[in-house]
Scaffold this motif. Structure first.
Motif, PDB file in Angstrom:
ATOM      1  N   ARG A  53       0.832  -1.208   0.000  1.00 31.73           N
ATOM      2  CA  ARG A  53       0.000   0.000   0.000  1.00 31.73           C
ATOM      3  C   ARG A  53       0.869   1.262   0.000  1.00 31.73           C
ATOM      4  NH1 ARG A  53      -3.479  -3.448   2.585  1.00 31.73           N
ATOM      5  NH2 ARG A  53      -2.993  -3.143   4.758  1.00 31.73           N
ATOM      6  N   GLN A  54       1.973   1.251   0.751  1.00 29.83           N
ATOM      7  CA  GLN A  54       2.891   2.402   0.756  1.00 29.83           C
ATOM      8  C   GLN A  54       3.445   2.641  -0.639  1.00 29.83           C
ATOM      9  OE1 GLN A  54       5.891   1.527   3.689  1.00 29.83           O
ATOM     10  NE2 GLN A  54       4.451   1.636   5.385  1.00 29.83           N
ATOM     11  N   ASN A  55       3.814   1.567  -1.335  1.00 32.53           N
ATOM     12  CA  ASN A  55       4.358   1.717  -2.687  1.00 32.53           C
ATOM     13  C   ASN A  55       3.307   2.258  -3.651  1.00 32.53           C
ATOM     14  OD1 ASN A  55       7.062   0.997  -2.293  1.00 32.53           O
ATOM     15  ND2 ASN A  55       6.532  -1.172  -2.293  1.00 32.53           N
ATOM     16  N   VAL A  56       2.071   1.819  -3.504  1.00 30.62           N
ATOM     17  CA  VAL A  56       0.981   2.327  -4.351  1.00 30.62           C
ATOM     18  C   VAL A  56       0.765   3.818  -4.067  1.00 30.62           C
ATOM     19  CG1 VAL A  56      -1.511   2.165  -4.802  1.00 30.62           C
ATOM     20  CG2 VAL A  56      -0.126   0.078  -4.644  1.00 30.62           C
ATOM     21  N   ARG A  57       0.731   4.197  -2.773  1.00 30.32           N
ATOM     22  CA  ARG A  57       0.557   5.618  -2.407  1.00 30.32           C
ATOM     23  C   ARG A  57       1.736   6.465  -2.885  1.00 30.32           C
ATOM     24  NH1 ARG A  57      -1.452   3.346   2.490  1.00 30.32           N
ATOM     25  NH2 ARG A  57       0.584   3.621   3.459  1.00 30.32           N
ATOM     26  N   LEU A  58       2.945   5.943  -2.766  1.00 31.22           N
ATOM     27  CA  LEU A  58       4.147   6.656  -3.200  1.00 31.22           C
ATOM     28  C   LEU A  58       4.029   7.092  -4.660  1.00 31.22           C
ATOM     29  CD1 LEU A  58       7.162   7.486  -2.692  1.00 31.22           C
ATOM     30  CD2 LEU A  58       7.774   5.153  -3.373  1.00 31.22           C
ATOM     31  N   ASN A  59       3.350   6.286  -5.455  1.00 29.73           N
ATOM     32  CA  ASN A  59       3.205   6.559  -6.888  1.00 29.73           C
ATOM     33  C   ASN A  59       1.867   7.188  -7.257  1.00 29.73           C
ATOM     34  OD1 ASN A  59       5.682   5.322  -8.243  1.00 29.73           O
ATOM     35  ND2 ASN A  59       5.078   3.780  -6.740  1.00 29.73           N
ATOM     36  N   SER A  60       1.017   7.411  -6.274  1.00 30.77           N
ATOM     37  CA  SER A  60      -0.328   7.981  -6.510  1.00 30.77           C
ATOM     38  C   SER A  60      -1.102   7.167  -7.537  1.00 30.77           C
ATOM     39  CB  SER A  60      -0.226   9.448  -6.945  1.00 30.77           C
ATOM     40  OG  SER A  60       0.423  10.212  -5.960  1.00 30.77           O
ATOM     41  N   PHE A  61      -0.989   5.852  -7.448  1.00 30.34           N
ATOM     42  CA  PHE A  61      -1.721   4.962  -8.362  1.00 30.34           C
ATOM     43  C   PHE A  61      -3.096   4.665  -7.775  1.00 30.34           C
ATOM     44  CE2 PHE A  61       2.435   2.913 -10.133  1.00 30.34           C
ATOM     45  CZ  PHE A  61       2.563   3.940 -11.057  1.00 30.34           C
ATOM     46  N   ALA A  62      -4.013   5.620  -7.922  1.00 30.28           N
ATOM     47  CA  ALA A  62      -5.358   5.495  -7.350  1.00 30.28           C
ATOM     48  C   ALA A  62      -6.159   4.360  -7.996  1.00 30.28           C
ATOM     49  CB  ALA A  62      -6.112   6.820  -7.497  1.00 30.28           C
ATOM     50  N   TRP A  63      -5.750   3.866  -9.137  1.00 31.06           N
ATOM     51  CA  TRP A  63      -6.455   2.796  -9.843  1.00 31.06           C
ATOM     52  C   TRP A  63      -6.010   1.398  -9.392  1.00 31.06           C
ATOM     53  CZ3 TRP A  63      -3.394   6.564 -11.740  1.00 31.06           C
ATOM     54  CH2 TRP A  63      -2.137   6.208 -12.227  1.00 31.06           C
ATOM     55  N   VAL A  64      -5.188   1.352  -8.342  1.00 25.94           N
ATOM     56  CA  VAL A  64      -4.753   0.067  -7.777  1.00 25.94           C
ATOM     57  C   VAL A  64      -5.527  -0.190  -6.491  1.00 25.94           C
ATOM     58  CG1 VAL A  64      -2.830  -1.226  -6.773  1.00 25.94           C
ATOM     59  CG2 VAL A  64      -2.431   0.257  -8.748  1.00 25.94           C
ATOM     60  N   ARG A  65      -6.103  -1.378  -6.390  1.00 24.01           N
ATOM     61  CA  ARG A  65      -6.787  -1.796  -5.160  1.00 24.01           C
ATOM     62  C   ARG A  65      -6.002  -2.941  -4.542  1.00 24.01           C
ATOM     63  NH1 ARG A  65     -12.071  -3.921  -6.582  1.00 24.01           N
ATOM     64  NH2 ARG A  65     -11.428  -6.008  -6.013  1.00 24.01           N
ATOM     65  N   VAL A  66      -5.620  -2.782  -3.283  1.00 21.50           N
ATOM     66  CA  VAL A  66      -4.889  -3.827  -2.563  1.00 21.50           C
ATOM     67  C   VAL A  66      -5.886  -4.593  -1.697  1.00 21.50           C
ATOM     68  CG1 VAL A  66      -3.093  -4.314  -0.852  1.00 21.50           C
ATOM     69  CG2 VAL A  66      -2.750  -2.494  -2.551  1.00 21.50           C
ATOM     70  N   GLU A  67      -5.945  -5.896  -1.914  1.00 22.10           N
ATOM     71  CA  GLU A  67      -6.802  -6.778  -1.119  1.00 22.10           C
ATOM     72  C   GLU A  67      -5.915  -7.598  -0.206  1.00 22.10           C
ATOM     73  OE1 GLU A  67     -10.061  -7.022  -0.969  1.00 22.10           O
ATOM     74  OE2 GLU A  67     -10.482  -5.575  -2.564  1.00 22.10           O
ATOM     75  N   GLU A  68      -6.111  -7.462   1.096  1.00 20.59           N
ATOM     76  CA  GLU A  68      -5.326  -8.227   2.060  1.00 20.59           C
ATOM     77  C   GLU A  68      -5.979  -9.603   2.202  1.00 20.59           C
ATOM     78  OE1 GLU A  68      -3.871  -7.556   6.578  1.00 20.59           O
ATOM     79  OE2 GLU A  68      -3.755  -5.810   5.244  1.00 20.59           O
ATOM     80  N   ALA A  69      -5.781 -10.415   1.171  1.00 24.07           N
ATOM     81  CA  ALA A  69      -6.383 -11.748   1.105  1.00 24.07           C
ATOM     82  C   ALA A  69      -5.536 -12.614   0.187  1.00 24.07           C
ATOM     83  CB  ALA A  69      -7.816 -11.650   0.562  1.00 24.07           C
ATOM     84  N   ALA A  70      -5.728 -13.918   0.339  1.00 26.86           N
ATOM     85  CA  ALA A  70      -5.038 -14.873  -0.532  1.00 26.86           C
ATOM     86  C   ALA A  70      -6.013 -15.359  -1.597  1.00 26.86           C
ATOM     87  CB  ALA A  70      -4.533 -16.066   0.285  1.00 26.86           C
ATOM     88  N   LEU A  71      -5.464 -15.829  -2.689  1.00 28.33           N
ATOM     89  CA  LEU A  71      -6.286 -16.444  -3.729  1.00 28.33           C
ATOM     90  C   LEU A  71      -6.232 -17.959  -3.553  1.00 28.33           C
ATOM     91  CD1 LEU A  71      -5.205 -14.361  -6.845  1.00 28.33           C
ATOM     92  CD2 LEU A  71      -7.257 -14.108  -5.460  1.00 28.33           C
ATOM     93  N   GLY A  72      -7.361 -18.603  -3.741  1.00 26.26           N
ATOM     94  CA  GLY A  72      -7.416 -20.058  -3.615  1.00 26.26           C
ATOM     95  C   GLY A  72      -8.401 -20.638  -4.604  1.00 26.26           C
ATOM     96  N   ARG A  73      -8.534 -21.936  -4.565  1.00 23.35           N
ATOM     97  CA  ARG A  73      -9.423 -22.643  -5.479  1.00 23.35           C
ATOM     98  C   ARG A  73     -10.892 -22.319  -5.242  1.00 23.35           C
ATOM     99  NH1 ARG A  73      -7.441 -28.676  -5.973  1.00 23.35           N
ATOM    100  NH2 ARG A  73      -6.041 -27.697  -4.525  1.00 23.35           N
TER     101      ARG A  73
END
Length: 185
Positions: A132-152
């Motif tokens: 999230r810090q890296n996304v904010r550092l770049n002002s990439f408002a079109w990026v959504r960070v989901e604190e979750a894992a992907l599974g089947r």
């Protein structure tokens, strides 16, 4: 503590004279290596933002970790990241499963731009915060960070979170001797 272990791990990182940065820009690389040796000793300067992805974005390099030292000293020349970037255009959608600190996320966000979307999944809480810090550092408002894992399938299960140099190995099924903390996802 985790910070002390990270520092010991980073101290073991050798200077990679085989890295192409030494051939492309030897003086710059030598200065970066020397600077990293000084900065990582000072706890308050161990995290620095560096240019990434050919200057399209910036990323925080934690000089107490092997990945941070690599980012700071040499940059990243990963053919998979290059390929992903080459395949993306403005307005595209990119999903990054296991985003870690955002190597693919940032490269994708720079390519798809505000007309596109990037969804980055990172289940490890501390790593997700750095992402999230890296996304904010770049002002990439079109990026959504989901604190979750992907599974089947949808649901909840235990996930082992590793720290420091092993953070990228966090998994549903890591090696038993790797250590780490278990959390529900």
């Amino acid at each position: 503590s985790d910070g002390d272990q990270e520092s010991r791990n980073a101290q073991r990182v050798q200077v990679k004279f085989s890295d192409r940065a030494w051939r492309a820009r030897p003086i710059r690389t030598a200065v970066r290596v020397a600077t990293s040796l000084l900065l990582r000793r000072l706890r308050w300067t161990a995290r620095v933002a560096v240019s990434y992805d050919g200057g399209r974005s910036r990323i925080v390099a934690d000089l107490r970790t092997a990945m941070g030292l690599r980012l700071f000293r040499y940059g990243v020349n990963d053919p998979d990241i290059t390929l992903a970037g080459a395949l993306l255009s403005p307005g595209d959608v990119f999903v990054d499963g296991g985003a870690n600190i955002g190597l693919f996320t940032l490269a994708a966000a720079a390519r798809v731009g505000p007309a596109g979307r990037v969804v980055a999944f990172e289940p490890a809480p501390a790593t997700a915060e750095v992402l999230r810090q890296n996304v904010r550092l770049n002002s990439f408002a079109w990026v959504r960070v989901e604190e979750a894992a992907l599974g089947r399938s949808a649901g909840s299960r235990e996930f082992t979170v590793l720290h420091g140099d092993a953070a990228g190995l966090s998994s549903f099924a890591p090696e038993r001797e790797a250590g780490g903390m278990r959390c529900a996802v």
